[in-house]
Design a protein around this motif. Structure first.
Motif, PDB file in Angstrom:
ATOM      1  N   THR A  64       1.400  11.497   3.991  1.00 49.08           N
ATOM      2  CA  THR A  64       2.615  10.906   3.410  1.00 49.08           C
ATOM      3  C   THR A  64       2.417  10.503   1.945  1.00 49.08           C
ATOM      4  O   THR A  64       3.392  10.349   1.211  1.00 49.08           O
ATOM      5  CB  THR A  64       3.047   9.654   4.189  1.00 49.08           C
ATOM      6  OG1 THR A  64       2.041   8.636   4.049  1.00 49.08           O
ATOM      7  CG2 THR A  64       3.257   9.971   5.661  1.00 49.08           C
ATOM      8  N   GLY A  65       1.156  10.272   1.554  1.00 51.19           N
ATOM      9  CA  GLY A  65       0.895   9.784   0.214  1.00 51.19           C
ATOM     10  C   GLY A  65       1.109   8.287   0.061  1.00 51.19           C
ATOM     11  O   GLY A  65       0.979   7.755  -1.041  1.00 51.19           O
ATOM     12  N   ILE A  66       1.416   7.621   1.162  1.00 51.84           N
ATOM     13  CA  ILE A  66       1.655   6.179   1.125  1.00 51.84           C
ATOM     14  C   ILE A  66       0.350   5.455   1.435  1.00 51.84           C
ATOM     15  O   ILE A  66      -0.249   5.670   2.483  1.00 51.84           O
ATOM     16  CB  ILE A  66       2.735   5.772   2.144  1.00 51.84           C
ATOM     17  CG1 ILE A  66       4.016   6.560   1.898  1.00 51.84           C
ATOM     18  CG2 ILE A  66       3.005   4.276   2.055  1.00 51.84           C
ATOM     19  CD1 ILE A  66       4.595   6.426   0.512  1.00 51.84           C
ATOM     20  N   PRO A  67      -0.093   4.568   0.536  1.00 46.69           N
ATOM     21  CA  PRO A  67      -1.373   3.879   0.752  1.00 46.69           C
ATOM     22  C   PRO A  67      -1.278   2.790   1.811  1.00 46.69           C
ATOM     23  O   PRO A  67      -0.233   2.155   1.978  1.00 46.69           O
ATOM     24  CB  PRO A  67      -1.684   3.279  -0.620  1.00 46.69           C
ATOM     25  CG  PRO A  67      -0.341   3.065  -1.248  1.00 46.69           C
ATOM     26  CD  PRO A  67       0.508   4.217  -0.753  1.00 46.69           C
ATOM     27  N   LEU A  68      -2.399   2.575   2.492  1.00 49.94           N
ATOM     28  CA  LEU A  68      -2.508   1.499   3.463  1.00 49.94           C
ATOM     29  C   LEU A  68      -3.479   0.451   2.941  1.00 49.94           C
ATOM     30  O   LEU A  68      -4.602   0.776   2.537  1.00 49.94           O
ATOM     31  CB  LEU A  68      -3.007   2.032   4.809  1.00 49.94           C
ATOM     32  CG  LEU A  68      -3.315   0.960   5.876  1.00 49.94           C
ATOM     33  CD1 LEU A  68      -2.059   0.191   6.269  1.00 49.94           C
ATOM     34  CD2 LEU A  68      -3.965   1.599   7.104  1.00 49.94           C
ATOM     35  N   LEU A  69      -3.053  -0.805   2.981  1.00 43.40           N
ATOM     36  CA  LEU A  69      -3.896  -1.930   2.607  1.00 43.40           C
ATOM     37  C   LEU A  69      -4.099  -2.822   3.814  1.00 43.40           C
ATOM     38  O   LEU A  69      -3.211  -2.946   4.658  1.00 43.40           O
ATOM     39  CB  LEU A  69      -3.254  -2.751   1.475  1.00 43.40           C
ATOM     40  CG  LEU A  69      -3.474  -2.269   0.035  1.00 43.40           C
ATOM     41  CD1 LEU A  69      -2.912  -0.866  -0.166  1.00 43.40           C
ATOM     42  CD2 LEU A  69      -2.823  -3.228  -0.949  1.00 43.40           C
ATOM     43  N   VAL A  70      -5.259  -3.442   3.883  1.00 41.81           N
ATOM     44  CA  VAL A  70      -5.546  -4.416   4.929  1.00 41.81           C
ATOM     45  C   VAL A  70      -5.488  -5.807   4.326  1.00 41.81           C
ATOM     46  O   VAL A  70      -6.033  -6.050   3.246  1.00 41.81           O
ATOM     47  CB  VAL A  70      -6.939  -4.174   5.561  1.00 41.81           C
ATOM     48  CG1 VAL A  70      -7.287  -5.301   6.520  1.00 41.81           C
ATOM     49  CG2 VAL A  70      -6.970  -2.834   6.288  1.00 41.81           C
ATOM     50  N   ASN A  71      -4.822  -6.704   5.001  1.00 48.46           N
ATOM     51  CA  ASN A  71      -4.704  -8.080   4.532  1.00 48.46           C
ATOM     52  C   ASN A  71      -5.997  -8.848   4.802  1.00 48.46           C
ATOM     53  O   ASN A  71      -6.491  -8.866   5.938  1.00 48.46           O
ATOM     54  CB  ASN A  71      -3.521  -8.756   5.230  1.00 48.46           C
ATOM     55  CG  ASN A  71      -3.310 -10.181   4.785  1.00 48.46           C
ATOM     56  OD1 ASN A  71      -3.873 -11.106   5.352  1.00 48.46           O
ATOM     57  ND2 ASN A  71      -2.514 -10.364   3.758  1.00 48.46           N
TER      58      ASN A  71
END
Length: 220
Positions: A64-71
């Motif tokens: 998707t090209g959408i980044p994932l971040l972890v809190n």
């Protein structure tokens, strides 16, 4: 050009959504609807479960090209090989995070007051998220809500020193509150309930993204 497109940050919050849900599917639906960044937030689960969930969400977003971040959890982000982390004042120092995750990682920082705004100016971050603007059941804010006026005041402090740093708004935001949030200086909004507690998360994200884009266009 900023590394992060913060127009619509969809927060997959386990406590708010429920750990029994298919978090990867929900994240993908939000991305397909127009979320520009996904954040995985999980305050109470064991580390192993968090790694499993982060990997599952990341796998769902592949292509998707959408980044994932972890809190908060730099260890989880590192092991799950996601794109970055979002941290607050009590978490690991940004300089130490950058050493661990490298120059390409996305690092976001929560800003709640003037001291946090100054920290955002001095730190090697990729975006700041100011809040909470309003009360929300997803997270208790001991500092109290700052509203649009408080957001505008803190955003202005950051803008003077870092005019190109994306600045987002968080907490209690919904469709009706998007235009005034953008008018107060936000580059985008972070959303939980208005996406993931809706019957159709993809459509909810689409509507919110359209509102953000229209509001940004009106301010241009």
């Amino acid at each position: 050009m900023p590394k992060v497109d913060f127009r619509l940050n969809a927060i997959v919050d386990v406590d708010a959504i429920g750990g029994d849900k298919d978090l990867g599917y929900l994240a993908l639906e939000a991305a397909r609807g127009g979320a520009t960044i996904i954040q995985y937030r999980d305050k109470n689960s064991p580390t192993r479960k968090m790694v499993e969930r982060a990997r599952a969400i990341h796998a769902a977003l592949k292509g998707t090209g959408i980044p994932l971040l972890v809190n908060d959890r730099i260890d989880v982000a590192l092991v799950a090989c996601v794109e970055g982390v979002h941290v607050g004042r009590e978490d690991m120092l940004v300089a130490d995070i950058r050493k661990l995750l490298g120059p390409d990682a996305i690092i976001g920082l929560t800003v709640k007051n003037e001291a946090d705004a100054q920290a955002a100016i001095e730190a090697d971050i990729d975006y700041a998220c100011i809040g909470g603007l309003f009360e929300t059941p997803a997270k208790h804010n001991p500092d109290g809500p700052i509203g649009f006026d408080g957001f505008a005041r803190l955003a202005a402090i950051i803008r003077v020193a870092k005019p190109d740093l994306p600045v987002g708004a968080i907490a209690g935001l919904d469709l009706a509150r998007i235009p005034p949030a953008i008018a107060a200086g936000a580059d985008g909004v972070a959303i939980i309930s208005a996406i993931f507690r809706q019957p159709d998360p993809r459509n909810a994200a689409r509507i919110l993204r359209e509102a953000v884009d229209q509001s940004l266009k009106a301010m241009a």
